[in-house]
Design a protein around this motif. Structure first.
Motif, PDB file in Angstrom:
ATOM      1  N   ILE A 141     -35.646  12.801  56.325  1.00 35.90           N
ATOM      2  CA  ILE A 141     -34.558  11.876  56.001  1.00 35.90           C
ATOM      3  C   ILE A 141     -33.239  12.641  56.039  1.00 35.90           C
ATOM      4  N   LYS A 142     -32.208  11.943  56.462  1.00 34.49           N
ATOM      5  CA  LYS A 142     -30.879  12.545  56.531  1.00 34.49           C
ATOM      6  C   LYS A 142     -30.088  12.311  55.240  1.00 34.49           C
ATOM      7  N   SER A 143     -30.564  11.388  54.408  1.00 30.85           N
ATOM      8  CA  SER A 143     -29.891  11.134  53.132  1.00 30.85           C
ATOM      9  C   SER A 143     -30.314  12.198  52.118  1.00 30.85           C
ATOM     10  N   ASP A 144     -29.653  12.234  50.996  1.00 29.67           N
ATOM     11  CA  ASP A 144     -29.849  13.242  49.967  1.00 29.67           C
ATOM     12  C   ASP A 144     -31.263  13.184  49.368  1.00 29.67           C
ATOM     13  N   GLY A 145     -31.994  14.269  49.460  1.00 33.91           N
ATOM     14  CA  GLY A 145     -33.358  14.325  48.936  1.00 33.91           C
ATOM     15  C   GLY A 145     -33.419  14.207  47.434  1.00 33.91           C
ATOM     16  N   ASP A 146     -32.416  14.759  46.728  1.00 38.61           N
ATOM     17  CA  ASP A 146     -32.381  14.640  45.275  1.00 38.61           C
ATOM     18  C   ASP A 146     -32.210  13.184  44.852  1.00 38.61           C
ATOM     19  N   VAL A 147     -31.370  12.458  45.570  1.00 36.48           N
ATOM     20  CA  VAL A 147     -31.158  11.033  45.274  1.00 36.48           C
ATOM     21  C   VAL A 147     -32.444  10.258  45.551  1.00 36.48           C
ATOM     22  N   PHE A 148     -33.127  10.590  46.645  1.00 38.29           N
ATOM     23  CA  PHE A 148     -34.384   9.917  46.978  1.00 38.29           C
ATOM     24  C   PHE A 148     -35.397  10.105  45.843  1.00 38.29           C
ATOM     25  N   HIS A 149     -35.538  11.323  45.364  1.00 40.83           N
ATOM     26  CA  HIS A 149     -36.462  11.613  44.254  1.00 40.83           C
ATOM     27  C   HIS A 149     -36.055  10.838  42.996  1.00 40.83           C
ATOM     28  N   GLU A 150     -34.764  10.812  42.713  1.00 43.98           N
ATOM     29  CA  GLU A 150     -34.275  10.114  41.530  1.00 43.98           C
ATOM     30  C   GLU A 150     -34.590   8.613  41.610  1.00 43.98           C
ATOM     31  N   ILE A 151     -34.431   8.030  42.786  1.00 44.54           N
ATOM     32  CA  ILE A 151     -34.741   6.602  42.958  1.00 44.54           C
ATOM     33  C   ILE A 151     -36.215   6.348  42.680  1.00 44.54           C
ATOM     34  N   LEU A 152     -37.090   7.159  43.264  1.00 40.76           N
ATOM     35  CA  LEU A 152     -38.526   6.956  43.052  1.00 40.76           C
ATOM     36  C   LEU A 152     -38.911   7.127  41.587  1.00 40.76           C
ATOM     37  N   ARG A 153     -38.275   8.075  40.918  1.00 37.00           N
ATOM     38  CA  ARG A 153     -38.641   8.337  39.526  1.00 37.00           C
ATOM     39  C   ARG A 153     -37.982   7.370  38.553  1.00 37.00           C
ATOM     40  N   TYR A 154     -36.654   7.274  38.611  1.00 37.44           N
ATOM     41  CA  TYR A 154     -35.914   6.535  37.591  1.00 37.44           C
ATOM     42  C   TYR A 154     -35.459   5.133  37.991  1.00 37.44           C
ATOM     43  N   ARG A 155     -35.349   4.877  39.293  1.00 42.50           N
ATOM     44  CA  ARG A 155     -34.780   3.592  39.714  1.00 42.50           C
ATOM     45  C   ARG A 155     -35.595   2.893  40.807  1.00 42.50           C
ATOM     46  N   PRO A 156     -36.909   2.844  40.695  1.00 41.72           N
ATOM     47  CA  PRO A 156     -37.685   2.171  41.743  1.00 41.72           C
ATOM     48  C   PRO A 156     -37.350   0.686  41.857  1.00 41.72           C
ATOM     49  N   HIS A 157     -36.837   0.096  40.763  1.00 43.10           N
ATOM     50  CA  HIS A 157     -36.469  -1.318  40.795  1.00 43.10           C
ATOM     51  C   HIS A 157     -35.284  -1.562  41.733  1.00 43.10           C
ATOM     52  N   HIS A 158     -34.546  -0.524  42.106  1.00 38.44           N
ATOM     53  CA  HIS A 158     -33.438  -0.678  43.058  1.00 38.44           C
ATOM     54  C   HIS A 158     -33.933  -0.759  44.498  1.00 38.44           C
ATOM     55  N   ILE A 159     -35.180  -0.375  44.736  1.00 32.37           N
ATOM     56  CA  ILE A 159     -35.733  -0.414  46.096  1.00 32.37           C
ATOM     57  C   ILE A 159     -35.770  -1.850  46.621  1.00 32.37           C
ATOM     58  N   THR A 160     -35.843  -2.824  45.726  1.00 31.27           N
ATOM     59  CA  THR A 160     -35.858  -4.222  46.172  1.00 31.27           C
ATOM     60  C   THR A 160     -34.583  -4.571  46.951  1.00 31.27           C
ATOM     61  N   ASN A 161     -33.473  -3.912  46.632  1.00 36.13           N
ATOM     62  CA  ASN A 161     -32.221  -4.141  47.362  1.00 36.13           C
ATOM     63  C   ASN A 161     -32.166  -3.352  48.667  1.00 36.13           C
TER      64      ASN A 161
END
Length: 147
Positions: free
Chosen positions: A10-30
């Motif tokens: 992925i070209k996007s930030d890996g730390d942000v990706f990890h944070e989304i999976l851990r703390y904000r998976p509910h944002h994946i719906t968007n």
């Protein structure tokens, strides 16, 4: 017991990706609404081991559900392990564990997904199409963050 492993850069930030999976998976719906329609917390807090989440998703053209718990988190390795405890996958598998691991090296970030599973019987197929969906969600999250 079976195991599928897939990696995607992925070209996007890996730390942000990890944070989304851990703390904000509910944002994946968007970010990936065609695959993930809903994620809610049923017990515990977002990102904590033992918390329980409920997922509404589409797989192979059908609406499905999964209840899963965060089994392990390794901040240093940027990995999160989810154990599926109820839902459609449990109709096919005795156990199903999903691990996401992000390697961050400069501008290059590698996401490794591992599916560990035990089929209920020999007629159950390996979850290849589910892995395809997971990789598609990964690319949707990447695209969302590259906008």
């Amino acid at each position: 017991m079976g195991k599928l492993v897939a990696q995607t850069e992925i070209k996007s930030d890996g730390d942000v990706f990890h944070e989304i999976l851990r703390y904000r998976p509910h944002h994946i719906t968007n970010m990936s609404p065609s695959i993930i329609q809903g994620v809610s917390i049923h017990e515990g807090e977002w990102g904590t081991v033992g918390s329980i989440m409920f997922w509404n998703y589409t797989h192979d053209g059908k609406e499905k559900v999964a209840k899963q718990t965060i089994q392990a988190v390794d901040e240093e390795k940027k990995s999160v392990t989810f154990k599926v405890i109820e839902g459609d996958l449990m109709k096919l598998y005795k156990s199903f564990i999903i691990t996401a691991h992000v390697d961050t090296k400069g501008k290059s970030n590698l996401v490794t997904w591992t599916l560990d599973y035990e089929k209920l019987n020999d007629r159950v197929e390996d979850p290849n199409t589910l892995m395809d969906s997971i990789l598609a969600v990964t690319k949707d999250i990447e695209a969302h963050h590259l906008k």
